[in-house]
Design a protein around this motif. Sequence first.
Motif, mmCIF file in Angstrom:
data_model
loop_
_atom_site.group_PDB
_atom_site.id
_atom_site.type_symbol
_atom_site.label_atom_id
_atom_site.label_comp_id
_atom_site.label_asym_id
_atom_site.label_seq_id
_atom_site.Cartn_x
_atom_site.Cartn_y
_atom_site.Cartn_z
ATOM 1 N N PRO A 167 0.827 -1.203 0.000
ATOM 2 C CA PRO A 167 0.000 0.000 0.000
ATOM 3 C C PRO A 167 0.864 1.257 0.000
ATOM 4 C CG PRO A 167 -0.722 -1.569 1.666
ATOM 5 C CD PRO A 167 0.583 -2.068 1.150
ATOM 6 N N PRO A 168 0.427 2.300 -0.722
ATOM 7 C CA PRO A 168 -0.799 2.415 -1.529
ATOM 8 C C PRO A 168 -0.563 2.142 -3.014
ATOM 9 C CG PRO A 168 0.161 4.577 -1.273
ATOM 10 C CD PRO A 168 1.119 3.605 -0.614
ATOM 11 N N PHE A 169 0.488 1.355 -3.322
ATOM 12 C CA PHE A 169 0.878 1.155 -4.717
ATOM 13 C C PHE A 169 0.455 -0.205 -5.274
ATOM 14 C CE2 PHE A 169 4.108 4.041 -2.837
ATOM 15 C CZ PHE A 169 3.723 5.188 -3.507
ATOM 16 N N ASP A 170 -0.450 -0.884 -4.579
ATOM 17 C CA ASP A 170 -0.924 -2.180 -5.054
ATOM 18 C C ASP A 170 -1.496 -2.080 -6.466
ATOM 19 O OD1 ASP A 170 -1.509 -1.511 -2.168
ATOM 20 O OD2 ASP A 170 -1.439 -3.702 -2.025
ATOM 21 N N GLY A 171 -2.101 -0.920 -6.770
ATOM 22 C CA GLY A 171 -2.735 -0.739 -8.063
ATOM 23 C C GLY A 171 -1.761 -0.669 -9.223
ATOM 24 N N LEU A 172 -0.469 -0.616 -8.930
ATOM 25 C CA LEU A 172 0.525 -0.570 -9.998
ATOM 26 C C LEU A 172 0.923 -1.961 -10.487
ATOM 27 C CD1 LEU A 172 2.849 2.279 -8.672
ATOM 28 C CD2 LEU A 172 1.227 2.401 -10.558
ATOM 29 N N ALA A 173 0.283 -2.988 -9.964
ATOM 30 C CA ALA A 173 0.607 -4.355 -10.378
ATOM 31 C C ALA A 173 0.469 -4.513 -11.887
ATOM 32 C CB ALA A 173 -0.290 -5.346 -9.641
ATOM 33 N N ASP A 174 -0.582 -3.931 -12.482
ATOM 34 C CA ASP A 174 -0.783 -4.053 -13.920
ATOM 35 C C ASP A 174 0.365 -3.418 -14.704
ATOM 36 O OD1 ASP A 174 -3.126 -5.368 -13.472
ATOM 37 O OD2 ASP A 174 -4.424 -3.617 -13.814
ATOM 38 N N VAL A 175 0.869 -2.277 -14.198
ATOM 39 C CA VAL A 175 1.986 -1.606 -14.869
ATOM 40 C C VAL A 175 3.227 -2.495 -14.831
ATOM 41 C CG1 VAL A 175 3.481 0.438 -14.868
ATOM 42 C CG2 VAL A 175 1.056 0.658 -14.280
ATOM 43 N N LEU A 176 3.475 -3.137 -13.671
ATOM 44 C CA LEU A 176 4.619 -4.039 -13.556
ATOM 45 C C LEU A 176 4.450 -5.245 -14.473
ATOM 46 C CD1 LEU A 176 5.251 -3.951 -9.690
ATOM 47 C CD2 LEU A 176 6.279 -2.535 -11.470
ATOM 48 N N ASP A 177 3.223 -5.766 -14.539
ATOM 49 C CA ASP A 177 2.939 -6.900 -15.426
ATOM 50 C C ASP A 177 3.249 -6.552 -16.881
ATOM 51 O OD1 ASP A 177 2.156 -8.999 -13.760
ATOM 52 O OD2 ASP A 177 0.121 -8.221 -13.569
ATOM 53 N N GLU A 178 2.821 -5.362 -17.286
ATOM 54 C CA GLU A 178 3.014 -4.942 -18.676
ATOM 55 C C GLU A 178 4.484 -4.916 -19.074
ATOM 56 O OE1 GLU A 178 1.206 -1.162 -19.189
ATOM 57 O OE2 GLU A 178 -0.818 -1.869 -18.672
ATOM 58 N N HIS A 179 5.351 -4.681 -18.092
ATOM 59 C CA HIS A 179 6.779 -4.564 -18.388
ATOM 60 C C HIS A 179 7.568 -5.802 -17.947
ATOM 61 C CE1 HIS A 179 5.428 -0.396 -18.690
ATOM 62 N NE2 HIS A 179 6.472 -0.192 -19.471
ATOM 63 N N GLY A 180 6.839 -6.854 -17.594
ATOM 64 C CA GLY A 180 7.495 -8.103 -17.244
ATOM 65 C C GLY A 180 8.311 -8.050 -15.967
ATOM 66 N N ILE A 181 7.908 -7.203 -15.024
ATOM 67 C CA ILE A 181 8.631 -7.065 -13.756
ATOM 68 C C ILE A 181 8.020 -8.010 -12.724
ATOM 69 C CG2 ILE A 181 9.279 -5.472 -11.900
ATOM 70 C CD1 ILE A 181 9.053 -3.192 -13.951
ATOM 71 N N GLU A 182 8.827 -8.915 -12.185
ATOM 72 C CA GLU A 182 8.347 -9.846 -11.176
ATOM 73 C C GLU A 182 8.039 -9.095 -9.874
ATOM 74 O OE1 GLU A 182 7.721 -12.933 -11.533
ATOM 75 O OE2 GLU A 182 8.818 -13.584 -13.314
ATOM 76 N N TYR A 183 6.921 -9.432 -9.246
ATOM 77 C CA TYR A 183 6.566 -8.780 -8.001
ATOM 78 C C TYR A 183 5.782 -9.741 -7.122
ATOM 79 C CZ TYR A 183 1.840 -8.310 -9.899
ATOM 80 O OH TYR A 183 0.607 -8.583 -10.424
ATOM 81 N N ARG A 184 5.763 -9.435 -5.819
ATOM 82 C CA ARG A 184 4.916 -10.140 -4.866
ATOM 83 C C ARG A 184 4.197 -9.102 -4.023
ATOM 84 N NH1 ARG A 184 6.586 -15.445 -3.715
ATOM 85 N NH2 ARG A 184 4.646 -15.607 -2.509
ATOM 86 N N ASN A 185 2.958 -9.395 -3.679
ATOM 87 C CA ASN A 185 2.153 -8.484 -2.881
ATOM 88 C C ASN A 185 2.444 -8.703 -1.395
ATOM 89 O OD1 ASN A 185 -0.301 -7.477 -1.405
ATOM 90 N ND2 ASN A 185 -0.814 -6.839 -3.486
ATOM 91 N N LEU A 186 2.792 -7.619 -0.709
ATOM 92 C CA LEU A 186 3.175 -7.742 0.697
ATOM 93 C C LEU A 186 2.044 -8.254 1.581
ATOM 94 C CD1 LEU A 186 5.437 -4.599 1.278
ATOM 95 C CD2 LEU A 186 6.097 -7.000 1.445
ATOM 96 N N SER A 187 0.813 -7.874 1.276
ATOM 97 C CA SER A 187 -0.304 -8.343 2.098
ATOM 98 C C SER A 187 -0.451 -9.855 2.007
ATOM 99 C CB SER A 187 -1.595 -7.651 1.668
ATOM 100 O OG SER A 187 -1.898 -7.932 0.316
ATOM 101 N N GLU A 188 -0.178 -10.435 0.832
ATOM 102 C CA GLU A 188 -0.242 -11.886 0.682
ATOM 103 C C GLU A 188 0.939 -12.566 1.374
ATOM 104 O OE1 GLU A 188 -0.399 -12.560 -3.481
ATOM 105 O OE2 GLU A 188 -2.369 -11.605 -3.745
ATOM 106 N N LEU A 189 2.119 -11.976 1.251
ATOM 107 C CA LEU A 189 3.299 -12.559 1.894
ATOM 108 C C LEU A 189 3.165 -12.564 3.414
ATOM 109 C CD1 LEU A 189 6.153 -10.926 -0.221
ATOM 110 C CD2 LEU A 189 5.475 -13.331 -0.234
ATOM 111 N N ALA A 190 2.519 -11.515 3.951
ATOM 112 C CA ALA A 190 2.370 -11.418 5.407
ATOM 113 C C ALA A 190 1.499 -12.528 5.969
ATOM 114 C CB ALA A 190 1.787 -10.058 5.776
ATOM 115 N N ASP A 191 0.640 -13.115 5.132
ATOM 116 C CA ASP A 191 -0.243 -14.197 5.590
ATOM 117 C C ASP A 191 0.372 -15.572 5.386
ATOM 118 O OD1 ASP A 191 -2.192 -12.377 6.303
ATOM 119 O OD2 ASP A 191 -3.131 -12.386 4.319
ATOM 120 N N SER A 192 1.623 -15.615 4.969
ATOM 121 C CA SER A 192 2.274 -16.889 4.685
ATOM 122 C C SER A 192 2.381 -17.751 5.947
ATOM 123 C CB SER A 192 3.675 -16.641 4.115
ATOM 124 O OG SER A 192 4.408 -17.834 4.059
#
Length: 561
Positions: free
Chosen positions: A124-149
């Motif tokens: 947060p608050p940049f979760d919405g940039l996931a699509d931009v990262l996808d478009e450029h082939g940048i690997e990413y992980r969402n911190l909120s999902e990782l925190a629930d690991s």
Amino acid sequence: MSRFMDTLIASARHDVGARARGLTTGEPHEPRRRTWSEVHEQARCIAGALRRQEGTPAVGSGDAVAVLAADPGSIAPAVQAVWLSGGSVTMLHQPTQRTDLTHWARDTLRTLRMIGARLVLLGPPFDGLADVLDEHGIEYRNLSELADSVAVLEAPVETAETDTALLQLTSGSVAEPKAVRITHGNLDSNARAMVERAGLDAEHDVVVSWLPLFHDMGMVGCLAVPMFLGMEAVKVTPADFLERSMLWPELISRYGGTVTAAPNFAYAIVGRRMARADDGAFDLSTLRFALNGAEPIDPAAVRTFVDAGARFGLSPGSMVCAFGMAESTLAVSFPPPGRGVEVDTVDPDELERRRRAEPIGQEPTGQESDGARSFALLGSALPGLEVEVVDDSGRRLGRREVGRLRIRGAAVTPGYLTVDGPLSARDEQGWLETGDEGYLVDEQVVICGRRKDVIIMGGRNVYPVDIERTACEVEGVRAGNAAAVRLDAGSRRERFAVVVESRLAGDEEAEQALGKRVASRVFEVIGLRPSTVVVLRPGTLPKTPSGKLRRAATAELITTG
């Protein structure tokens, strides 16, 4: 295991029980406090997930991981998780509402390639940039999902003192990125030196901060050090401060803050507003260490904050003026707490023509008179660091002789990462050129200005900050938003321009009148007349992501625009 990580983990494990210290985030709307032990347990969960990534290579020893998030509550465990995994952290420059995301993605991709990043941790608050990262082939992980690991890292990956802990992006154009490589040994040395000089006490101190975590003062000074020491911390975002600057003294009052830090402009803003506040609005009596750094220190602005704060119990000795840079991990020098602001007032002719800082005394108020120049004394070098002043041939200069500042010691980076490859930062004797001009007084450091920005006219070496402070005295100029820039640098006809922000911009007649007042005031105080005064709309002056003036970009703006 590195000393830094050993201490950090020990502090987290110690912070259990009723008196456990921790981190409070989410003020002013949804405050949430977690002990450092709880932050550490969440970091172990994130690290466990990073070590067992599905579909992408696991993060391991020496891997560079980038973080794009603003919420300190998400960043703290994420940073610790990367270190537990053996990796290094790079805080990416954050887009704003005015950022062109196409350009931002291009520049970010270039930065990620430069540092060899395996992954971006997105929060947060940049979760919405996931699509931009996808478009450029940048690997990413969402911190909120990782925190629930549920995958918990059993044991931290071994780290050596020479392993990279931080890749700190330097201020400047994000299109030409450069990262300072901070090792675990660098981080440990500077953290311990700051704890010693500031007398930080994990049992009693409380740090309150809004500084951005993509800047070294925010990341190292206001997150890594409290985490390392196990010290109580209250952390909000720069957006919170910009939305309501008085939140800062409110949080110091509410939490009994003893330690804080900010650049000079923030103290100036809050000082002016506190002067208009009602009696009893704040309680600043607990504050004992208010560090002022990251940009040129204006003694008058500092005095505004200290004088306004006195009504709310602020001790004048709490203000601490500092010299620091990312290349030294964070801090190079600052005086012990309790001494307050000390000012050196010098003869301007001796300074500009003979390159000597000859004292001429000062008024009891510390105000400059007859064109005198006043500089804040920035304390002596921290333990483990050396500072010296040399001339252009490398000859060491004596007391009050103005020259090039350089530093050496255990906290100094071994080098940079650039788009053209690694670059050493130190010479054969271990010295790093800071790029600053200054002098020493009884081992205390004084900064006059950046070497590349010095304006040379008629045999005088004039520092832009003196011109800028003078311009900001003129009614109509936005406080802290003036830039003096060299024109025709290095030529026989070198000139300078003054660029100011004002709400009068757009009204041609008002702009002309303001320009005349600025030029007249600069000539009156400095003795030189700008070739032109340019008036810009608020928010137009080129600045770095951390808010520093970009004078070269300003000069380019007015010469090409």
